[in-house]
Design a protein around this motif. Structure first.
Motif, PDB file in Angstrom:
ATOM      1  N   UNK A  23       0.799  -1.233  -0.106  1.00 36.09           N
ATOM      2  CA  UNK A  23      -0.040   0.090  -0.027  1.00 36.09           C
ATOM      3  C   UNK A  23       0.697   1.281  -0.040  1.00 36.09           C
ATOM      4  N   UNK A  24       2.093   1.203   0.432  1.00 33.71           N
ATOM      5  CA  UNK A  24       3.138   2.311   0.307  1.00 33.71           C
ATOM      6  C   UNK A  24       3.662   2.386  -1.056  1.00 33.71           C
ATOM      7  N   UNK A  25       3.553   1.631  -1.909  1.00 35.93           N
ATOM      8  CA  UNK A  25       4.090   1.898  -3.287  1.00 35.93           C
ATOM      9  C   UNK A  25       5.285   1.043  -3.212  1.00 35.93           C
ATOM     10  N   UNK A  26       5.873   0.610  -2.106  1.00 34.73           N
ATOM     11  CA  UNK A  26       7.074  -0.401  -2.412  1.00 34.73           C
ATOM     12  C   UNK A  26       6.639  -1.889  -2.836  1.00 34.73           C
ATOM     13  N   UNK A  27       7.477  -2.453  -3.550  1.00 36.05           N
ATOM     14  CA  UNK A  27       7.234  -3.640  -4.013  1.00 36.05           C
ATOM     15  C   UNK A  27       7.868  -4.732  -2.964  1.00 36.05           C
ATOM     16  N   UNK A  28       7.081  -5.775  -2.699  1.00 33.10           N
ATOM     17  CA  UNK A  28       7.682  -6.980  -1.809  1.00 33.10           C
ATOM     18  C   UNK A  28       8.027  -8.158  -2.742  1.00 33.10           C
ATOM     19  N   UNK A  29       9.000  -8.553  -2.300  1.00 34.50           N
ATOM     20  CA  UNK A  29       9.454  -9.946  -3.046  1.00 34.50           C
ATOM     21  C   UNK A  29       9.909 -11.059  -1.926  1.00 34.50           C
ATOM     22  N   UNK A  30      10.191 -12.193  -2.425  1.00 32.70           N
ATOM     23  CA  UNK A  30      10.614 -13.112  -1.640  1.00 32.70           C
ATOM     24  C   UNK A  30      11.828 -14.038  -2.056  1.00 32.70           C
ATOM     25  N   UNK A  31      12.549 -14.444  -1.176  1.00 33.25           N
ATOM     26  CA  UNK A  31      14.016 -15.025  -1.696  1.00 33.25           C
ATOM     27  C   UNK A  31      13.917 -16.471  -1.281  1.00 33.25           C
ATOM     28  N   UNK A  32      14.782 -17.440  -1.925  1.00 32.22           N
ATOM     29  CA  UNK A  32      14.698 -18.762  -1.826  1.00 32.22           C
ATOM     30  C   UNK A  32      15.042 -19.235  -0.464  1.00 32.22           C
ATOM     31  N   UNK A  33      15.814 -18.357   0.407  1.00 36.68           N
ATOM     32  CA  UNK A  33      16.148 -18.804   1.696  1.00 36.68           C
ATOM     33  C   UNK A  33      15.546 -18.075   2.672  1.00 36.68           C
ATOM     34  N   UNK A  34      14.023 -17.521   2.328  1.00 36.19           N
ATOM     35  CA  UNK A  34      13.054 -17.168   3.152  1.00 36.19           C
ATOM     36  C   UNK A  34      13.417 -15.700   3.326  1.00 36.19           C
ATOM     37  N   UNK A  35      14.135 -15.021   2.574  1.00 34.36           N
ATOM     38  CA  UNK A  35      14.207 -13.623   2.688  1.00 34.36           C
ATOM     39  C   UNK A  35      12.822 -12.775   2.205  1.00 34.36           C
ATOM     40  N   UNK A  36      12.478 -11.708   2.837  1.00 34.54           N
ATOM     41  CA  UNK A  36      11.502 -10.843   2.738  1.00 34.54           C
ATOM     42  C   UNK A  36      12.177  -9.471   2.207  1.00 34.54           C
ATOM     43  N   UNK A  37      11.885  -9.136   1.011  1.00 38.82           N
ATOM     44  CA  UNK A  37      12.604  -7.746   0.478  1.00 38.82           C
ATOM     45  C   UNK A  37      11.491  -7.059   0.068  1.00 38.82           C
ATOM     46  N   UNK A  38      11.844  -5.462   0.575  1.00 38.67           N
ATOM     47  CA  UNK A  38      10.946  -4.416   0.288  1.00 38.67           C
ATOM     48  C   UNK A  38      11.819  -3.602  -0.529  1.00 38.67           C
ATOM     49  N   UNK A  39      11.145  -3.240  -1.789  1.00 46.51           N
ATOM     50  CA  UNK A  39      11.803  -2.504  -2.977  1.00 46.51           C
ATOM     51  C   UNK A  39      11.205  -1.323  -3.153  1.00 46.51           C
ATOM     52  N   UNK A  40      11.996  -0.304  -3.160  1.00 50.41           N
ATOM     53  CA  UNK A  40      11.299   1.221  -3.806  1.00 50.41           C
ATOM     54  C   UNK A  40      11.302   1.290  -5.074  1.00 50.41           C
ATOM     55  N   UNK A  41      10.753   2.182  -5.598  1.00 49.75           N
ATOM     56  CA  UNK A  41      10.709   2.398  -6.985  1.00 49.75           C
ATOM     57  C   UNK A  41      12.149   3.140  -7.433  1.00 49.75           C
ATOM     58  N   UNK A  42      13.003   3.435  -6.547  1.00 46.93           N
ATOM     59  CA  UNK A  42      14.223   3.938  -7.127  1.00 46.93           C
ATOM     60  C   UNK A  42      15.136   2.626  -7.046  1.00 46.93           C
ATOM     61  N   UNK A  43      14.830   1.463  -6.844  1.00 47.72           N
ATOM     62  CA  UNK A  43      15.776   0.629  -6.779  1.00 47.72           C
ATOM     63  C   UNK A  43      16.216   0.114  -5.426  1.00 47.72           C
TER      64      UNK A  43
END
Length: 279
Positions: A23-43
């Motif tokens: 909802x804040x515009x960041x992109x969430x992603x997951x990794x194969x070792x269980x990582x949870x990433x939050x990615x801003x639109x500036x990378x």
């Protein structure tokens, strides 16, 4: 779509499969070792938590909490905005999760979770999880490795990718919340479709684990190959896709076979996701 239109939004990720905007515009992603990433639109990439498992699909609620389909732990994990990891659901006692793969919220906070089952065993199911984490088997009628899913604009359909069936199906969401009989939306022979994103006008984008391809399916029309990478360099196992940006006019593409999230301008505007507040 020419591959030169794609650029890297973020790199250095651990084979991300699931992606979803929050909802804040960041992109969430997951990794194969269980990582949870939050990615801003500036990378900018921030690892906000780790479940220690193997993450497939992810989705966010209105508070910015992430619900991660964790194949390694056979559960849907709840990741708070502070990074605390707890179990949200493991399915039911009679039907525990085996391969929780993807999830989508409806307007009322019910979470639809595809459990793919065994490849080529056609024993997958879709669960429906209440806002308090109680689960039920919602339908067994899209069994051919149910994978990516999304709720239609009016909330009356759940669109489901059946990877082993090589089709997109849609299941009616009845007024009482129960599942109706599935209908075929599109056949995608010669591919292994995985993730799905819905545009505001009903156009579907489907990422494929094999080959490295993204389909575009206009409402009532025939599937067309929107982008394909025969070398698997720009699009490297593009499993999940998601509309991102303030105008939702760019398509972010996961790279399960690599380490990056790619992005390109797209001629459609994405349907806003549901962000229920669960309390």
């Amino acid at each position: 779509m020419d591959l030169s239109a794609f650029s890297e939004l973020a790199g250095g990720l651990d084979h991300p499969e699931g992606i979803a905007p929050g909802p804040d515009g960041r992109l969430f992603a997951g990794g194969e070792a269980g990582q949870v990433y939050a990615i801003s639109m500036d990378g900018t990439v921030e690892e906000i938590a780790s479940t220690g498992g193997f993450l497939y699909g992810v989705v966010a609620d209105g508070d910015g909490a992430v619900y991660a389909c964790d194949f390694g732990r056979a559960e849907v994990a709840h990741v708070s905005p502070a990074g605390d990891v707890t179990t949200y659901s493991r399915g039911t006692d009679a039907d525990p999760f085996r391969v929780p793969n993807f999830a989508a919220f409806d307007d009322t906070g019910y979470l639809y979770v595809t459990d793919s089952g065994g490849w080529a065993e056609d024993d997958g199911v879709v669960f429906r999880v209440t806002p308090t984490g109680d689960a039920e088997v919602w339908t067994r009628d899209v069994p051919r490795f149910p994978n990516g899913c999304c709720v239609s604009e009016d909330g009356t359909w759940l669109l489901v990718v059946e990877s082993h069936g090589r089709v997109v199906s849609r299941v009616p969401i009845r007024g009482d919340g129960s599942a109706g009989s599935p209908e075929l939306v599109a056949e995608l022979p010669g591919s292994q479709p995985d993730g799905i994103a819905l545009a505001a006008d009903g156009t579907l984008y489907v990422g494929c684990y094999r080959p490295d391809r993204i389909y575009r399916i206009p409402p009532g029309g025939r599937p067309e190959v929107w982008a394909e990478d025969p070398d698997g360099v720009v699009l490297n196992q593009p499993t999940n896709v998601a509309f991102v940006g303030a105008a939702r006019d760019r398509l972010a593409v996961a790279s399960l076979g690599g380490w990056s999230i790619m992005m390109a301008d797209v001629g459609d505007v994405g349907l806003p996701l549901r962000y229920p507040t669960l309390g």
